[in-house]
Design a protein around this motif. Structure first.
Motif, PDB file in Angstrom:
ATOM      1  N   ARG A   1       2.097  -2.651   7.314  1.00  0.00           N
ATOM      2  CA  ARG A   1       2.687  -1.390   6.850  1.00  0.00           C
ATOM      3  C   ARG A   1       3.904  -1.046   7.708  1.00  0.00           C
ATOM      4  O   ARG A   1       4.898  -0.502   7.219  1.00  0.00           O
ATOM      5  CB  ARG A   1       1.660  -0.258   6.906  1.00  0.00           C
TER       6      ARG A   1
ATOM      7  N   TRP B   1      -4.413  -2.488  -0.073  1.00  0.00           N
ATOM      8  CA  TRP B   1      -3.927  -1.783   1.116  1.00  0.00           C
ATOM      9  C   TRP B   1      -3.375  -2.797   2.095  1.00  0.00           C
ATOM     10  O   TRP B   1      -4.085  -3.740   2.502  1.00  0.00           O
ATOM     11  CB  TRP B   1      -5.055  -1.005   1.797  1.00  0.00           C
TER      12      TRP B   1
ATOM     13  N   GLU C   1      -9.911   8.522  -2.911  1.00  0.00           N
ATOM     14  CA  GLU C   1      -8.780   7.730  -2.436  1.00  0.00           C
ATOM     15  C   GLU C   1      -7.528   8.599  -2.316  1.00  0.00           C
ATOM     16  O   GLU C   1      -6.753   8.463  -1.357  1.00  0.00           O
ATOM     17  CB  GLU C   1      -8.513   6.558  -3.381  1.00  0.00           C
TER      18      GLU C   1
ATOM     19  N   GLN D   1      -7.857   2.710   9.598  1.00  0.00           N
ATOM     20  CA  GLN D   1      -7.713   2.267   8.205  1.00  0.00           C
ATOM     21  C   GLN D   1      -8.979   1.563   7.727  1.00  0.00           C
ATOM     22  O   GLN D   1      -9.408   1.748   6.582  1.00  0.00           O
ATOM     23  CB  GLN D   1      -6.514   1.338   8.063  1.00  0.00           C
TER      24      GLN D   1
ATOM     25  N   SER E   1      -3.663   8.300   5.424  1.00  0.00           N
ATOM     26  CA  SER E   1      -2.567   7.329   5.297  1.00  0.00           C
ATOM     27  C   SER E   1      -1.224   7.955   5.625  1.00  0.00           C
ATOM     28  O   SER E   1      -0.356   7.312   6.227  1.00  0.00           O
ATOM     29  CB  SER E   1      -2.537   6.757   3.880  1.00  0.00           C
TER      30      SER E   1
ATOM     31  N   HIS F   1      -5.499   9.177   1.215  1.00  0.00           N
ATOM     32  CA  HIS F   1      -4.058   8.947   1.378  1.00  0.00           C
ATOM     33  C   HIS F   1      -3.356  10.225   1.837  1.00  0.00           C
ATOM     34  O   HIS F   1      -2.422  10.176   2.644  1.00  0.00           O
ATOM     35  CB  HIS F   1      -3.447   8.449   0.072  1.00  0.00           C
TER      36      HIS F   1
ATOM     37  N   LEU G   1      -9.630  -4.736   2.016  1.00  0.00           N
ATOM     38  CA  LEU G   1      -8.222  -4.344   1.959  1.00  0.00           C
ATOM     39  C   LEU G   1      -7.509  -5.028   0.802  1.00  0.00           C
ATOM     40  O   LEU G   1      -6.634  -4.431   0.150  1.00  0.00           O
ATOM     41  CB  LEU G   1      -7.534  -4.666   3.282  1.00  0.00           C
TER      42      LEU G   1
END
Length: 971
Positions: free
Chosen positions: A830, A824, A766, A799, A774, A770, A819
């Motif tokens: 976002r 997220w 993760e 995503q 991300s 990111h 999600l």
């Protein structure tokens, strides 16, 4: 040398790695590597330490792909060879002074009537190459005299005077398919050997060429620092007593004292180390397994029993898997330890999936001298191109009151806090390594404080602080590393000098902020300013005019070596007249800029020292700040042209002008503005890089030709799209080109990360997602107010793919629960989240003023309940039929849709914590939007239809029901 058809390297990479080491190869030519475009992980795995590679992925379909693995001490570079439909070709140049060339060829099996003609064309193009080796899998049975195609091919090679060296079968089923040809070179010891890696034999051969042998060992001189070094140094450090307040004397005494202590507790030791760093994950278990493989291989060659061959292949497969597992464990631990260090994490992942970036080719002191001469000549060339008439032009000088006449001494607690916040850096001029400097600062702090305060009070900078070591850094990985122009000079300064610069920068910045000296539209190197805020203001202005039906022209300007051509005399004048420095503060900067010197150093090689008579050092703390102050007069020139807007990010200049379709004559003002900029820059020893000047026309398609014609000489710089501070702008301002590039880049990194998923735990994976994905989706996403639903869906697909990879879910798994589980926010929310945070910061004075100017508090004409609810005015364009896409139009709608409890939180931290929730900021956003739509339908330009006006009511109750279900299910 060796040649091998691998039939995919991905599942044999460590066997190939062992083959290179066991046979002590200088070159390994590979065909059929089956490497996808931009997929380097397999080739990286097979390269031992001390080796590099050049690869050419297959074009499409199965099979194909070429690669060359070579020792680092043998300089190799790819050479243009043309494209041929009937075969794959990779041509490389080996050596510098007296080079020879190697061509790797792969011809797919089957008849091909055009091969002989195309290969003849290739051979004809190589007539200028005096020494050439051609190797590869030709899939031609040259051992069969009845094969007419093979005979014609042999005749073709004879006509070009090539000699073929391979005899005997090179495939497990017979026939000679893998060939080695030489021209004016002597190849011997040619031996096809089955290495049990592929169905092709490996062709080993020696090539007699003059080349320096690889060094077996190298001498390294260094100090051995361990955990006890800092405590031992602190115990031995006794502050030198001195009544002299001269900064140079204090610095010399401090350096000599530190050096004497280091020589006692950890003297410099010269030791011999292997020339190639050992593989860190190769353990005793792997060595034992490797010995067992060699033992069974010898047994098979002695007995030729099939059972021994099968045993050998099983052991080789086990060895390949064991090395892969050991490598996985090593990098897993490394990633786990680097969670708090994004730079190390990024470099670690890049080393696994991406080839190393080329470095400066420096192998002697003469190479350093050549770089030094290039950097000096480049700046002198720019300055000498300035005409004397431009230097004589008078420049306006404002009357600025004195804002800073002396620097205040700092206290030891302030200095300690500052040093602890600084990042460690390495400079060859450091007496104490920066890590040791920080660890032992409790003992050396008073001595450092004396040096800092003596410099601030006296207005003198120690000479030791003004020496820099230049390290050439490649500007882009795609540039040619053999050209000096592909590198930029990065200054490495002593760590203690950066501490002094930090202290000065802090006091100078406080004075600049207090008296509002900065250019309000300069976003480079300023707190709370960024590329995103700069682009947000520019895109907002362009979108506002576009939505109103206006045309716009955006001009992007770039400067040549801007930091290096700054004139010291002009800079001091601007610090005095445009900023308001005087007294010892101005004397300090005069001392800082005078008598500076630098040299070029890479590894153990270092050039002579030369004076730095102009420019601000790149890599320093004060350099960027001084450059911004050097550009202050440009603000008054640009603001004098009414109708032309501008924005600066360091030396990147953006000009844009908007006009009605019938007002094309306004473009003449743009010409006048550019002429004024060039004149001012010439007088400031700055030069526009006209080759990088780009112009974007934002207008309806039918008006674009007319606008281009009105631009006159500037029309040649127009582009269909421009890359502006990392975001691609298109004429329609839809950012579709940017989204396409973003999605393509994200999936490229996602495919590489997917290969790392076996070696990473879920939390580590993760973190990597990111870091690589991300961050890309979030970069400048406040500009995404203009994206279509299709573009947002494309980003959402990225995503979703990340979420499925992290949770190991199938493509059929519903994404919404994933999600929610990962916490997220979907991409659309976002974007809303970023916009709302920017609005909050702007309303509380924590964002650039040019962002706050876009927002207007709502003030009703009479006393209403909404008077104290922190609402914003929703701006509209004149085109009622077209949805507004600008930040100034979208942000107030999102802000007004928030509940009062969020709009009135005290701190931005609380605001972000409350907003950053899937329920609060995700699903409930639909509820708030619908509620706003129901309460204020005129804000959304709804058609006045009785049936349509009922839709918000049904949508409101439907959303309440859905939100309630989702809210309770989330527990």
């Amino acid at each position: 040398m060796a040649l091998l058809n691998t039939r995919s390297v991905n599942n044999k990479s460590f066997l190939l790695n062992d083959l290179i080491l066991s046979k002590n190869l200088d070159f390994l030519f590979l065909t059929e590597v089956w490497q996808q475009t931009s997929d380097y992980s397999g080739v990286i795995e097979l390269c031992p330490s001390g080796y590099s590679f050049l690869s050419q992925p297959r074009g499409s379909g199965r099979g194909g792909g070429l690669a060359v693995v070579f020792r680092d001490h043998l300089p190799c570079s790819s050479t243009t060879s043309g494209h041929f439909a009937s075969f794959e070709l990779q041509l490389i140049k080996v050596g510098r002074k007296d080079p020879f060339y190697c061509a790797v060829v792969y011809r797919p099996p089957g008849p091909n009537s055009s091969f002989l003609q195309e290969f003849s064309d290739f051979l004809s193009s190589t007539v200028k190459l005096s020494r050439l080796v051609i190797v590869g899998d030709f899939n031609i049975h040259v051992d069969d005299p009845s094969d007419h195609f093979a005979m014609n091919f042999s005749s073709l090679m004879d006509s070009f005077s090539f000699t073929q060296h391979v005899s005997g079968p090179t495939h497990t089923r017979g026939h000679t398919l893998d060939l080695v040809f030489t021209l004016s070179l002597n190849a011997d010891s040619v031996c096809p050997e089955d290495v049990y890696i592929s169905d092709h034999h490996c062709i080993f051969f020696n090539l007699s060429v003059s080349a320096s042998p690889p060094p077996a060992r190298r001498m390294v001189s260094s100090r051995f620092l361990n955990e006890s070094t800092a405590s031992n140094f602190s115990a031995a450090f006794d502050p030198p007593c001195s009544s002299d307040n001269d900064p140079d004397s204090l610095t010399s005494q401090f350096n000599e004292h530190c050096l004497s202590i280091l020589d006692n507790i950890c003297p410099v030791r010269t030791r011999s180390v292997p020339a190639v760093n050992p593989t860190p994950w190769f353990n005793d278990s792997l060595r034992s397994l490797k010995r067992q493989c060699r033992k069974i291989e010898r047994l098979w060659k002695k007995t030729h029993l099939h059972v021994h061959l099968l045993h050998l292949k099983d052991l080789l497969t086990s060895f390949n898997s064991a090395v892969r597992d050991a490598r996985v464990s090593y990098f897993s631990n490394l990633v786990s330890q680097s969670k708090g260090n994004p730079k190390v994490l990024f470099n670690t992942i890049s080393s696994i999936v991406s080839p190393a970036s080329p470095t400066a080719s420096i192998h002697s002191v003469a190479d350093c001298e050549n770089f030094l001469s290039f950097f000096v000549d480049k700046v002198n060339k720019v300055r000498s191109s300035i005409s004397p008439s431009a230097l004589s032009l008078p420049l306006p000088t404002p009357t600025r009151p004195i804002i800073l006449d002396s620097f205040a001494p700092v206290s030891l607690p302030e200095l300690t806090k500052l040093v602890n916040s600084m990042k460690t850096s390495a400079c060859p001029l450091d007496i104490l390594p920066s890590s040791l400097f920080k660890s032992a600062f409790q003992s050396i702090g008073p001595s450092v404080l004396s040096i800092i305060n003596a410099s601030l009070v006296s207005g003198q900078v120690p000479a030791y602080f003004k020496n820099a070591v230049i390290h050439p850094l490649l500007k882009k990985p795609s540039l040619d590393p053999s050209l000096h122009s592909s590198f930029r000079p990065i200054s490495k300064l002593p760590f203690i000098s950066k501490i002094l610069e930090k202290v000065v920068a802090k006091q100078l910045t406080a004075a600049l902020d207090e008296h509002n000296i900065y250019d309000s539209f300069q976003s480079g190197f300023r707190r709370a300013h960024s590329t995103e805020t700069a682009l947000l203001r520019v895109s907002n202005d362009l979108l506002t005019h576009s939505d109103a039906g206006d045309c716009s022209v955006l001009v992007l300007l770039d400067l040549t070596a801007a930091f290096d051509t700054v004139d010291h005399h002009l800079l001091l004048e601007r610090l005095r007249d445009w900023v308001g420095l005087s007294g010892s503060a101005l004397e300090w900067f005069s001392s800082y800029l005078s008598e500076r010197s630098f040299s070029v150093a890479v590894s153990k090689f270092r050039s002579s020292t030369t004076s730095l008579t102009h420019g601000v050092p790149q890599g320093s703390v004060l350099g960027p700040l001084l450059f911004l102050l050097y550009l202050l007069p440009l603000q008054h020139i640009l603001s004098s042209f009414k109708g032309i807007s501008y924005h600066l990010y360091a030396d990147d200049i953006q000009l844009y002008i908007s006009f009605k379709p019938h007002e094309m004559s306004k473009l003449q003002l743009l010409h006048t503005c550019l002429d004024s900029i060039k004149t001012w820059m010439a007088g400031s020893f700055l030069q526009l890089n006209e080759d990088k000047t780009e112009i974007l026309i934002c207008a309806p398609d039918k008006l674009v030709p007319k606008v281009r014609d009105s631009l006159g000489q500037l029309a040649s710089h127009t582009k269909p799209s421009v890359r502006n501070l990392g975001v691609t702008f298109d004429p329609a301002l839809t950012l579709d080109s940017h989204v396409s590039s973003l999605v393509r880049s994200s999936f490229f990194h996602l495919r590489n990360i997917a290969k790392l998923s076996p070696i990473l735990s879920r939390s580590e994976l993760e973190t990597v997602l990111h870091t690589f994905i991300s961050s890309r989706l979030d970069y400048c996403n406040s500009l995404f107010t203009c994206l279509s639903r299709t573009s947002l869906n494309r980003l959402q697909v990225v995503q979703n793919a990340c979420a499925r990879l992290l949770t190991k879910s199938s493509k059929h798994t519903h994404i919404t629960p994933l999600l929610l589980q990962l916490h997220w926010l979907p991409v659309n929310f976002r974007v809303h989240f970023k916009i709302l945070v920017l609005v909050y910061r702007a309303l509380h004075g924590q964002a650039p003023s040019y962002i706050g100017d876009l927002l207007s508090p709502y003030t009703p004409s009479r006393s209403l309940r909404s008077s104290d609810q922190s609402l914003l005015v929703v701006q509209r364009t004149r085109l009622k039929t077209k949805g507004d896409r600008s930040f100034a139009a979208v942000a107030p709608r999102l802000w007004n849709s928030l509940p009062l409890s969020l709009r009135s939180v005290d701190s931005v931290v609380s605001f972000k914590k409350q907003l950053d929730s899937p329920v609060q900021a995700g699903f409930c956003m639909t509820f708030f939007t619908t509620l706003s739509l129901f309460c204020s339908p005129h804000l959304f330009h709804l058609p006045q239809d009785p049936l349509i006006s009922l839709f918000p009511i049904y949508s409101l109750f439907l959303n309440i029901f859905v939100i309630t279900i989702v809210y309770f299910c989330s527990f």
